[in-house]
Write a protein that holds these residues in place. Structure first.
Motif, PDB file in Angstrom:
ATOM      1  N   VAL A 149       0.826  -1.199   0.000  1.00 22.43           N
ATOM      2  CA  VAL A 149       0.000   0.000   0.000  1.00 22.43           C
ATOM      3  C   VAL A 149       0.863   1.254   0.000  1.00 22.43           C
ATOM      4  CG1 VAL A 149      -1.998  -1.104   1.074  1.00 22.43           C
ATOM      5  CG2 VAL A 149      -0.227  -0.026   2.509  1.00 22.43           C
ATOM      6  N   GLU A 150       2.165   1.072  -0.142  1.00 22.12           N
ATOM      7  CA  GLU A 150       3.069   2.216  -0.163  1.00 22.12           C
ATOM      8  C   GLU A 150       2.919   2.994  -1.470  1.00 22.12           C
ATOM      9  OE1 GLU A 150       6.762   0.738   2.645  1.00 22.12           O
ATOM     10  OE2 GLU A 150       7.012   0.804   0.485  1.00 22.12           O
ATOM     11  N   SER A 151       3.237   4.244  -1.393  1.00 20.72           N
ATOM     12  CA  SER A 151       3.297   5.063  -2.592  1.00 20.72           C
ATOM     13  C   SER A 151       4.485   4.644  -3.450  1.00 20.72           C
ATOM     14  CB  SER A 151       3.437   6.536  -2.207  1.00 20.72           C
ATOM     15  OG  SER A 151       2.310   6.977  -1.480  1.00 20.72           O
ATOM     16  N   CYS A 152       4.423   5.025  -4.720  1.00 20.79           N
ATOM     17  CA  CYS A 152       5.527   4.710  -5.624  1.00 20.79           C
ATOM     18  C   CYS A 152       6.609   5.770  -5.508  1.00 20.79           C
ATOM     19  CB  CYS A 152       5.040   4.612  -7.065  1.00 20.79           C
ATOM     20  SG  CYS A 152       4.692   2.936  -7.587  1.00 20.79           S
ATOM     21  N   GLY A 153       7.407   5.664  -4.484  1.00 17.95           N
ATOM     22  CA  GLY A 153       8.575   6.516  -4.404  1.00 17.95           C
ATOM     23  C   GLY A 153       9.674   5.983  -5.302  1.00 17.95           C
ATOM     24  N   SER A 154      10.760   6.706  -5.367  1.00 20.30           N
ATOM     25  CA  SER A 154      11.843   6.331  -6.278  1.00 20.30           C
ATOM     26  C   SER A 154      12.427   4.969  -5.942  1.00 20.30           C
ATOM     27  CB  SER A 154      12.946   7.390  -6.246  1.00 20.30           C
ATOM     28  OG  SER A 154      13.454   7.521  -4.929  1.00 20.30           O
ATOM     29  N   TRP A 155      12.298   4.531  -4.696  1.00 14.75           N
ATOM     30  CA  TRP A 155      12.813   3.212  -4.318  1.00 14.75           C
ATOM     31  C   TRP A 155      12.087   2.092  -5.027  1.00 14.75           C
ATOM     32  CZ3 TRP A 155      10.335   6.671  -1.206  1.00 14.75           C
ATOM     33  CH2 TRP A 155       9.093   6.301  -0.714  1.00 14.75           C
TER      34      TRP A 155
END
Length: 128
Positions: free
Chosen positions: A102-108
């Motif tokens: 459910v995490e956002s799509c950060g650069s990681w």
């Protein structure tokens, strides 16, 4: 079984466009992040773009910002990668991958190691 089908690759002239599709079976994209990656001969697999079905966030590699757009068709359980103004350096096998989160799509989430389900690749060749 979770299966991902990537399609839409082909041969295009420099400056042209392609739209890649990643369709899932055996799973709904809800609560998943979906990533697009590419691998050119002799090079490591690199992240291109990410899309979060949880919050709609996206992330792009610097090299494709302004040229590539990732989007989702929820009804079709499909994620697209629209690629515009292609150049020979975009030639590679393109893969899609998913991970339940459910995490956002950060650069990681441009790192291949974040994903645990992969589709087969689709070849993109850009002629000069």
């Amino acid at each position: 079984d979770v299966q991902l089908q990537a399609s839409g690759g082909g041969l295009v002239q420099a400056g042209g466009s392609l739209r890649l599709s990643c369709t899932a079976s055996g799973v709904s994209f809800d609560y998943y992040n979906i990533g697009w990656f590419r691998q050119a001969p002799g090079k490591e697999r690199e992240g291109v773009a990410c899309f979060s079905r949880s919050d709609g966030s996206t992330s792009y590699a610097d090299s494709v910002k302004g040229r590539f757009t990732i989007s989702s068709d929820n009804a079709r359980n499909t994620v697209y990668l629209q690629m515009n103004n292609l150049g020979p350096d975009h030639s590679a096998v393109y893969f899609c991958a998913i991970v339940r989160t459910v995490e956002s799509c950060g650069s990681w989430y441009l790192s291949p190691g974040q994903y645990n389900h992969w589709g087969q690749g689709t070849q993109v060749t850009v002629s000069s």
